[in-house]
Design a protein around this motif. Sequence first.
Motif, short mmCIF file in Angstrom:
data_model
loop_
_atom_site.label_atom_id
_atom_site.label_comp_id
_atom_site.label_asym_id
_atom_site.label_seq_id
_atom_site.Cartn_x
_atom_site.Cartn_y
_atom_site.Cartn_z
N LEU A 147 0.82 -1.22 0.00
CA LEU A 147 0.00 0.00 0.00
C LEU A 147 0.85 1.27 0.00
N GLY A 148 2.12 1.12 0.38
CA GLY A 148 3.00 2.28 0.47
C GLY A 148 2.73 3.11 1.72
N VAL A 149 2.33 2.42 2.80
CA VAL A 149 2.07 3.10 4.07
C VAL A 149 2.89 2.44 5.17
N SER A 150 2.98 3.10 6.30
CA SER A 150 3.70 2.50 7.42
C SER A 150 2.89 1.35 8.01
N LEU A 151 3.57 0.48 8.73
CA LEU A 151 2.91 -0.63 9.38
C LEU A 151 1.87 -0.12 10.38
N GLN A 152 2.22 0.93 11.13
CA GLN A 152 1.28 1.49 12.10
C GLN A 152 0.03 2.04 11.41
N TYR A 153 0.22 2.69 10.27
CA TYR A 153 -0.92 3.22 9.51
C TYR A 153 -1.84 2.08 9.11
N TYR A 154 -1.24 0.98 8.62
CA TYR A 154 -2.04 -0.17 8.21
C TYR A 154 -2.81 -0.76 9.40
N TYR A 155 -2.12 -0.95 10.52
CA TYR A 155 -2.80 -1.47 11.71
C TYR A 155 -3.93 -0.53 12.15
N ASP A 156 -3.71 0.76 12.01
CA ASP A 156 -4.77 1.73 12.34
C ASP A 156 -5.98 1.54 11.42
N LEU A 157 -5.74 1.20 10.15
CA LEU A 157 -6.84 0.91 9.23
C LEU A 157 -7.61 -0.33 9.70
N GLU A 158 -6.87 -1.38 10.06
CA GLU A 158 -7.51 -2.62 10.52
C GLU A 158 -8.35 -2.39 11.78
N LYS A 159 -7.90 -1.51 12.63
CA LYS A 159 -8.59 -1.26 13.90
C LYS A 159 -9.66 -0.18 13.78
N GLY A 160 -9.75 0.46 12.62
CA GLY A 160 -10.75 1.49 12.42
C GLY A 160 -10.35 2.84 12.99
N LYS A 161 -9.08 3.01 13.29
CA LYS A 161 -8.60 4.29 13.82
C LYS A 161 -8.34 5.30 12.72
N ARG A 162 -8.28 4.84 11.49
CA ARG A 162 -8.09 5.72 10.33
C ARG A 162 -9.19 5.43 9.32
N ASN A 163 -9.59 6.45 8.61
CA ASN A 163 -10.60 6.28 7.56
C ASN A 163 -9.99 5.58 6.36
N LEU A 164 -10.78 4.76 5.73
CA LEU A 164 -10.34 4.02 4.56
C LEU A 164 -10.65 4.85 3.32
N SER A 165 -9.61 5.28 2.62
CA SER A 165 -9.82 6.06 1.40
C SER A 165 -10.22 5.13 0.27
N ALA A 166 -10.82 5.69 -0.76
CA ALA A 166 -11.23 4.90 -1.93
C ALA A 166 -10.02 4.25 -2.58
N ASP A 167 -8.91 4.98 -2.65
CA ASP A 167 -7.70 4.48 -3.26
C ASP A 167 -7.18 3.24 -2.53
N ILE A 168 -7.14 3.32 -1.22
CA ILE A 168 -6.64 2.19 -0.43
C ILE A 168 -7.63 1.04 -0.46
N ALA A 169 -8.93 1.33 -0.46
CA ALA A 169 -9.93 0.27 -0.54
C ALA A 169 -9.77 -0.53 -1.83
N VAL A 170 -9.54 0.17 -2.94
CA VAL A 170 -9.34 -0.52 -4.22
C VAL A 170 -8.06 -1.35 -4.19
#
Length: 119
Positions: free
Chosen positions: A32-55
Motif C-alpha cells: 500500500l505504500g504506508v507505514s505498518l502502524q498506519y495499516y494497523y490503524d486501518l484494521e482497527k478502524g482508527k483511520r478512515n479508509l480512502s477509496a484508493d486504499i480500498a481498491v
Amino acid sequence: MVNRRGTVTKYNRIRESRKSNRLKATLIAEKLGVSLQYYYDLEKGKRNLSADIAVKLSNIFGVSTDYLLGMSDIPKCDDGCLHSMIDEHIYLSNFKRVTRNVVGEKVYELIMIEMEIED
C-alpha cells in the motif's frame, strides 16, 4: 468478526481478508505504500479508509470493495455469481407468479409468510 451491535464492519473485513489469505501486515503495508502502524490503524478502524486504499486492498485480497466495506457478504462476485443471482431472481419471480395463479391470493400469502419471502 462483528462489532458490538452484531454487524460486520469494513475494518473487520480488512483483517479477516488478510488473515484468510495468510498475509503478513508488513507485506500489506509495503504494497500500500504506508507505514505498518498506519495499516494497523486501518484494521482497527482508527483511520478512515480512502477509496484508493480500498481498491488496492480489494486487489491484494482478491475480494470486492463492497465486501471489504461490509456492503456485501459475497467476497468476490464474478460473472458466474452475477448470473446465478439473476437466475435466482427470475426463478423466484416465476415461482411467485405461478403460485399466486394456482393456489389463490390467501394461500399464496401464507406460503410467502411461511417461506419468509418478501412480495
